[in-house]
Design an enzyme around this catalytic site. Structure first.
Site, PDB file in Angstrom:
ATOM      1  N   SER A 171     -11.693  -3.377  18.466  1.00 40.00           N
ATOM      2  CA  SER A 171     -11.506  -1.943  18.215  1.00 40.00           C
ATOM      3  C   SER A 171     -12.825  -1.183  18.085  1.00 40.00           C
ATOM      4  CB  SER A 171     -10.638  -1.822  16.960  1.00 40.00           C
ATOM      5  OG  SER A 171     -10.332  -0.505  16.682  1.00 40.00           O
ATOM      6  N   ASP A 223     -11.312   5.545  20.050  1.00 40.30           N
ATOM      7  CA  ASP A 223     -12.110   4.412  19.564  1.00 40.30           C
ATOM      8  C   ASP A 223     -12.173   3.347  20.668  1.00 40.30           C
ATOM      9  OD1 ASP A 223      -9.610   3.252  19.395  1.00 40.30           O
ATOM     10  OD2 ASP A 223     -10.057   2.179  17.534  1.00 40.30           O
ATOM     11  N   ASP A 250      -6.759   3.094  20.348  1.00 37.07           N
ATOM     12  CA  ASP A 250      -5.567   3.300  19.523  1.00 37.07           C
ATOM     13  C   ASP A 250      -5.811   4.344  18.431  1.00 37.07           C
ATOM     14  OD1 ASP A 250      -7.121   1.768  17.864  1.00 37.07           O
ATOM     15  OD2 ASP A 250      -5.648   0.174  17.548  1.00 37.07           O
ATOM     16  N   ALA A 285      -6.005   8.728   8.215  1.00 37.04           N
ATOM     17  CA  ALA A 285      -6.953   9.827   8.362  1.00 37.04           C
ATOM     18  C   ALA A 285      -7.902   9.570   9.541  1.00 37.04           C
ATOM     19  CB  ALA A 285      -7.742  10.000   7.080  1.00 37.04           C
ATOM     20  N   ASN A 286      -8.152   8.291   9.845  1.00 31.51           N
ATOM     21  CA  ASN A 286      -9.079   7.948  10.930  1.00 31.51           C
ATOM     22  C   ASN A 286      -8.499   8.211  12.325  1.00 31.51           C
ATOM     23  OD1 ASN A 286      -7.398   5.765  11.610  1.00 31.51           O
ATOM     24  ND2 ASN A 286      -8.455   4.414  10.178  1.00 31.51           N
ATOM     25  N   SER A 295     -12.467  -3.805   2.095  1.00 35.41           N
ATOM     26  CA  SER A 295     -12.085  -3.632   3.501  1.00 35.41           C
ATOM     27  C   SER A 295     -11.366  -4.884   3.985  1.00 35.41           C
ATOM     28  CB  SER A 295     -13.341  -3.392   4.340  1.00 35.41           C
ATOM     29  OG  SER A 295     -13.062  -3.689   5.695  1.00 35.41           O
ATOM     30  N   GLY A 296     -10.430  -4.687   4.928  1.00 34.81           N
ATOM     31  CA  GLY A 296      -9.757  -5.835   5.535  1.00 34.81           C
ATOM     32  C   GLY A 296     -10.391  -6.214   6.861  1.00 34.81           C
ATOM     33  N   ARG A 328     -15.038  -0.432   0.380  1.00 36.32           N
ATOM     34  CA  ARG A 328     -15.099   0.974   0.806  1.00 36.32           C
ATOM     35  C   ARG A 328     -14.912   1.897  -0.387  1.00 36.32           C
ATOM     36  NH1 ARG A 328     -15.287   0.690   6.170  1.00 36.32           N
ATOM     37  NH2 ARG A 328     -13.923  -0.792   7.245  1.00 36.32           N
TER      38      ARG A 328
HETATM   39  P1  NG1 Z   1     -10.377  -1.551   6.573  1.00 37.15           P
HETATM   40  O1  NG1 Z   1     -11.621  -2.200   7.094  1.00 37.15           O
HETATM   41  O2  NG1 Z   1      -9.402  -2.494   5.921  1.00 37.15           O
HETATM   42  O3  NG1 Z   1     -10.684  -0.339   5.769  1.00 37.15           O
HETATM   43  C1  NG1 Z   1     -10.058  -0.184   8.870  1.00 37.15           C
HETATM   44  C2  NG1 Z   1      -9.471   1.184   8.645  1.00 37.15           C
HETATM   45  C3  NG1 Z   1      -7.962   1.068   8.631  1.00 37.15           C
HETATM   46  C4  NG1 Z   1      -7.422   0.390   9.893  1.00 37.15           C
HETATM   47  C5  NG1 Z   1      -8.192  -0.890  10.180  1.00 37.15           C
HETATM   48  C6  NG1 Z   1      -7.850  -1.526  11.491  1.00 37.15           C
HETATM   49  C7  NG1 Z   1     -10.353   3.019   7.287  1.00 37.15           C
HETATM   50  C8  NG1 Z   1     -10.799   3.468   5.951  1.00 37.15           C
HETATM   51  N1  NG1 Z   1      -9.922   1.756   7.374  1.00 37.15           N
HETATM   52  O4  NG1 Z   1      -9.564  -1.034   7.854  1.00 37.15           O
HETATM   53  O5  NG1 Z   1      -7.407   2.323   8.460  1.00 37.15           O
HETATM   54  O6  NG1 Z   1      -7.445   1.270  10.974  1.00 37.15           O
HETATM   55  O7  NG1 Z   1      -9.611  -0.696  10.120  1.00 37.15           O
HETATM   56  O8  NG1 Z   1      -8.552  -1.051  12.575  1.00 37.15           O
HETATM   57  O9  NG1 Z   1     -10.409   3.810   8.224  1.00 37.15           O
HETATM   58 ZN    ZN Z   2      -8.737   0.614  17.487  1.00 39.43          ZN
END
Ligand code: NG1
Ligand code: ZN
Length: 555
Positions: free
Chosen positions: A77, A289, A293, A384-385, A511-512, A518
């Site tokens: 991504s 991005d 997506d 929001a992203n 963050s995942g 974050r």
């Molecule tokens: P993490 O890294 O868990 O914050 C980010 C985005 C999620 C989601 C995932 C997957 C933010 C704050 N976090 O996740 O919304 O889109 O990546 O791509 O934008």
């Molecule tokens: Zn993406």
């Protein structure tokens, strides 16, 4: 063999011999532990070969279990070019279930000599009939590592005797669409890239054909392709638009680096236009991005000030449009908007107090939003992203169709618009291309400029930061991630800081997708939002095991 019966052990052994042999060509670095996170596995591409092979195995098992086609998308991504990742797509195009995410992690982390045992464990737990046929669709983004990594997925699929269809370079949402088309026997559309363009572009043209006062100027849109797959696919799509939309494409991958100082994530987090793009004052622009997506819109005003229209503004535009159409059509359907804690406070207030739609807040990650949105006749969900889409229940779609057939006059017009709106939306997952077509159609139909759209409500100034800690799992959250329940004292510290500022809010979460914590803050001025974000970062650093130097004020 009878359905549900287990195959004779000899069949299993032969299949596993192939797995053993192939697995030796995709060895796991000893001791490496990776987690199936917010969006699958994601890390430096050099660490992912064995993961890809094993996800090929798992997708094959999932296909046997569900007796349906499963998707595997190789992409990281918005991450930098050096990273890569993989996610599985379930039969209706949705994210794989929580239990199977667990299996993915289990399989990914089994040491080389334990792989077969881990595989057999899943087969037993899920009572998988190994003689069931399996079909796996595979797609990849434009990263240089994606070709060999997707080859490793194919090896995994064939090691368990699965069939595959390799779509090659596609956007993530295109792969979700293919899987859904295949499993609905073509009801959702034709499972080809051409079928995708036809379905969404035809709906777009139908939608905009009555937008009679849309001038050529209004039909123009500048797109930042993040130097990724979305740019390639947008070029392919253009001819299907029959000049109803004039696209100037920037960051098309011919020279720039993927996601580097461009793309939706950069624009959203930096709150600046991307490099590599000509942003003329007042003109409508958007950024995809790296796997297309996500989408965000923006423009600069005559004073050179940048205005971002993010996922929250997109959700507001779409839900306003849908609500108006429902009223015109006289249809009584429940409409809800699903957001996360990152939604700007102004958007939440506007949706709740002015629009009076049902509002839900879920944890970060589209699977959570998607599930929440499924509970309503119409569920509009956006992070929001800029990642989001709209879901229509089967009953809602049928009611719209019925009305389009049975009614006349204004009600029929509204029902037809609703029908084409349903068709222009990729309901399987957030899709930059489909969202773009929907937004462009709404603006054209309403005769609305990006400035008028922006003026619906005013965002609260906000700031997002990252803090490095030695183990981000020490942070545990509750209330859709809006409160930290551990480590002790952190939430109290955040509450104390928030009190210092006007209209302020702040939260932190691990963050995942990256090894960071974050931090989000919003307040009545940019200075306050920046200061609050910085102070909360310091609290995280001190109370949650920060590493490296203390966070410095960034602005
Ligand atoms: P993490 O890294 O868990 O914050 C980010 C985005 C999620 C989601 C995932 C997957 C933010 C704050 N976090 O996740 O919304 O889109 O990546 O791509 O934008
Ligand atoms: Zn993406």
């Amino acid at each position: 063999m009878q359905p549900g019966c287990f195959p004779p052990p000899v069949v299993q052994m032969a299949q596993f011999q192939d797995v053993s042999k192939q697995s030796d060509l995709h060895p796991k670095p000893a001791g490496l532990v990776l987690q199936y996170g917010t969006a699958g596995f994601r890390t430096n591409a050099k660490l992912l070969d064995h993961i890809m092979f094993r996800m090929g195995l798992l997708a094959t098992l999932r296909s046997k279990k569900t007796k349906a086609t499963i998707g595997v998308m190789v992409t990281a991504s918005h991450n930098p070019e050096e990273d890569n990742g993989v996610k599985l797509v379930d039969p209706m195009g949705e994210m794989v279930t929580l239990t199977w995410e667990g299996y993915a992690t289990q399989l990914a982390n089994a040491e080389q000599e334990d792989l077969l045992a881990a595989l057999k464990d899943i087969i037993e737990k899920e009572a998988i009939n190994m003689s069931q046929e399996a079909d796996v669709f595979i797609g990849k983004d434009t990263r240089s590592s994606s070709a060999s990594l997707s080859k490793a997925v194919l090896d995994g699929v064939s090691a368990l005797g699965g069939h595959n269809k390799d779509y090659g370079l596609v956007t993530t949402p295109q792969l979700h669409y293919m899987v859904c088309c295949q499993n609905t026997q073509g009801k959702y559309g034709e499972a080809t890239v051409e079928g995708y363009y036809k379905k969404f572009c035809q709906a777009f043209i139908q939608l905009t054909k009555n937008a009679s006062n849309c001038t050529d100027d209004q039909k123009h849109l500048s797109v930042d392709g993040a130097n990724g797959i979305g740019a390639l696919k947008l070029r392919e799509l253009e001819s299907h638009l029959k000049k109803e939309l004039h696209i100037s494409l920037f960051n098309d991958g011919s020279t720039g680096k993927l996601n580097h100082q461009c793309g939706a994530d950069f624009v959203k987090v930096q709150q600046n236009p991307p490099t590599g793009m000509k942003v003329n004052s007042g003109e409508r622009c958007c950024s995809f991005d790296g796997d297309a997506d996500r989408i965000v819109y923006y423009y600069t005003d005559s004073e050179g000030q940048f205005h971002l229209l993010d996922g929250d503004k997109i959700a507001t535009l779409i839900s306003t449009f849908l609500k108006e159409l429902l009223t015109q059509a006289g249809l009584d359907l429940e409409i809800a908007v699903v957001q996360t804690a990152y939604a700007n406070g102004s958007s939440t207030n506007y949706l709740e107090d002015t629009m009076k739609v049902i509002l839900r807040c879920t944890k970060t990650g589209v699977k959570h939003l998607h599930h929440a949105a499924q509970e309503f006749d119409i569920g509009v969900y956006f992070e929001a992203n800029g990642h989001g889409t709209v879901l229509f229940s089967k009953a809602a779609e049928e009611k719209v169709q019925q009305l389009a057939e049975d009614s006349s006059g204004e009600r029929k017009r509204a029902a037809l618009l609703l029908q084409n709106t349903i068709n222009v939306i990729n309901q399987t997952v957030g899709d930059a291309i489909s969202d773009m077509l929907l937004i462009e159609a709404i603006l054209a139909i309403k005769g609305m400029t990006i400035q008028q759209w922006d003026a619906i409500y005013e965002d609260l100034p906000n700031r997002q930061l990252k803090v490095k800690v030695s183990d981000r799992r020490v942070i545990d959250t509750a209330d859709a991630e809006r409160r930290a329940v551990s480590p002790t004292g952190l939430q109290e510290a955040i509450d104390g800081l928030v009190k210092k500022y006007g209209r302020a809010r702040s939260f932190v979460r691990p963050s995942g997708t990256e090894d960071v914590v974050r931090v989000y803050a919003e307040a009545d001025t940019q200075e306050s939002a920046d200061a609050l974000a910085h102070e909360v970062s310091l609290a995280v650093y001190r109370l949650a095991g920060g590493v490296g130097g203390e966070p410095k004020p960034s602005h």
